[in-house]
Design an enzyme around this catalytic site. Structure first.
Site, PDB file in Angstrom:
ATOM      1  N   ASP A   1       0.864  -1.730  -0.097  1.00  0.00           N
ATOM      2  CA  ASP A   1       0.351   0.197   0.289  1.00  0.00           C
ATOM      3  C   ASP A   1       1.009   1.504   0.190  1.00  0.00           C
ATOM      4  OD1 ASP A   1      -2.307   1.921   0.034  1.00  0.00           O
ATOM      5  OD2 ASP A   1      -2.483   1.311   2.072  1.00  0.00           O
TER       6      ASP A   1
ATOM      7  N   ASP B   1      -2.758   2.268  -5.902  1.00  0.00           N
ATOM      8  CA  ASP B   1      -1.226   2.187  -5.225  1.00  0.00           C
ATOM      9  C   ASP B   1      -1.640   1.776  -4.340  1.00  0.00           C
ATOM     10  OD1 ASP B   1      -4.083   2.965  -4.199  1.00  0.00           O
ATOM     11  OD2 ASP B   1      -3.100   4.849  -2.560  1.00  0.00           O
ATOM     12  N   GLU B   2      -2.432   0.200  -4.441  1.00  0.00           N
ATOM     13  CA  GLU B   2      -2.412  -0.683  -3.423  1.00  0.00           C
ATOM     14  C   GLU B   2      -2.197  -2.094  -4.469  1.00  0.00           C
ATOM     15  OE1 GLU B   2      -5.034  -0.669  -0.558  1.00  0.00           O
ATOM     16  OE2 GLU B   2      -6.631   0.522  -2.138  1.00  0.00           O
TER      17      GLU B   2
END
Length: 382
Positions: free
Chosen positions: A36, A130-131
């Protein structure tokens, strides 16, 4: 700020994740990593503009009706959060600096990060820009320690992007997510099989995967506030009150989650929306604002090969009431002309209206891929 790998004091406790546990019996346990990125959009802006470093930054619109898309950790100290109206964010932090989103830059950095993941495993489930989850049980580097892989990935991300990432390592997705949240920002945490059951016990039900505000309120009415409360209920009781989700809650309260990491995970929908600086009242103005939204959705479809059978129009009125209108087809929407025509027709069904409109949104769902050769792992959010 600590550099990658400097705050993982529990990493030495990792085993090879053994065989089985008290709840599931003998079986080979997986090695799952959740990566993350830390305040991703805001961190990219601070990286690219040295004047923003160490200052409270919000990515999003600063106008009266703007919304915070992301907030730096300096801004979060004041209570600024993503999805917060910009007016409230400014009230909480008068020194807040707003920057406009640069989605093309964020996508480019996201692709850099995905390329790093792909050097270690082909089983990657991206959740957003983003993860992502990674299954490294069998990995391309032949590294037996999932913690070592997570450390190397974080180090590579820092070296190649000058951005920090937090990582969680465990034997299922639910615990890997909890672990990745445990030491943010710039942290690494491992939940081993020996730790899993005890780690879950302290959680409130709001922390559980699949438990939203409405479900949490229902659980609270039944006297269920924590994992221990949930664990005290029978599977039959939970099924009776929560339907098909009941068994899921029964097992995750025991730290059990058999969901696989889905390398070919398909998005459920793709859409775009816009909040206007003034309320729109005429049909002509609203139709004009729909145009760039349908174009944005279709650009994504063209780039990825995604097609959808259901078109949905979202309307938020001046009193914040939200209405959606949808139309489904037996075959995917063929081109942008059809998408534009359907959204205009859906909008026309809501007219005339006595209430101004503050937001419009367009989305496609019931997605599939057309004949374009697409790597599903590279699909990015709008």
């Amino acid at each position: 700020m600590l550099g990658p790998g400097q705050d993982c004091d529990n990493s030495k406790r990792e085993t090879a994740f053994g065989h089985g546990d008290a709840e599931t019996g003998p079986e080979r346990l997986r090695k799952i990593i959740r990566i993350d990125m830390d305040a991703f959009f805001a961190s990219v802006e601070q990286r690219d503009n040295p004047e923003l470093r160490g200052k409270p930054v919000a990515v999003g619109g600063s106008r009266e009706r703007g919304v915070v898309a992301a907030a730096s950790y300096e801004a979060r100290k004041f209570g600024v959060r993503s999805a917060m109206p910009s007016v409230i964010a400014r009230r909480k932090c008068p020194e807040l600096i707003f920057t406009r989103p640069r989605l093309d830059v964020y996508r480019e950095v996201s692709l850099q990060i995905r390329a790093i993941f792909a050097e270690y495993t082909s089983i990657i489930e991206p959740l957003s820009l983003d993860e992502a989850y990674l299954d490294v049980t069998e990995n391309l580097q032949g590294i037996t320690s999932a913690t070592k892989i997570a450390e190397r990935i974080r180090e590579r991300i820092w070296a190649e992007t000058q951005l920090t990432a937090s990582a969680g390592v465990s034997y299922n997705k639910f615990l890997a997510k909890l672990a990745s949240d445990h030491r943010k920002p710039d942290g690494l945490f491992v939940i081993t099989p020996a730790m899993g059951l005890v780690f879950v016990e302290a959680l409130t039900v709001e922390r559980f995967h699949g438990v939203g505000p409405a479900t949490a309120a229902k659980m609270n009415k039944l006297g269920i506030f924590t994992a221990l409360d949930l664990r005290a209920q029978s599977e039959e009781f939970l099924r009776k009150h929560f339907g098909k989700s009941g068994p899921h809650y029964y097992y995750i309260s025991r730290g059990i989650d058999h969901r696989p990491v889905l390398a070919n995970r398909v998005r459920k929908s793709v859409g775009a929306e816009n909040t206007f600086p003034r309320d729109l009242t005429s049909l002509e103005d609203m139709q004009a604002e729909l145009e760039p939204l349908t174009e944005k959705v279709w650009r994504y479809c063209d780039a990825t090969g995604v097609r959808g059978r259901t078109v949905t129009l979202k309307v938020k009125y001046a009193d914040f009431q939200i209405i959606t209108r949808s139309r489904s087809f037996s075959a995917p929407v063929a081109d942008i002309a059809v998408l534009a025509a359907v959204t205009r027709e859906l909008l026309a069904t809501l007219h005339p209206t006595t209430m101004g409109v503050r937001l419009l949104g367009v989305s496609l769902s019931s997605l599939s891929y057309d004949k374009v050769d697409v790597d599903p792992q590279m699909i990015l959010a709008l």
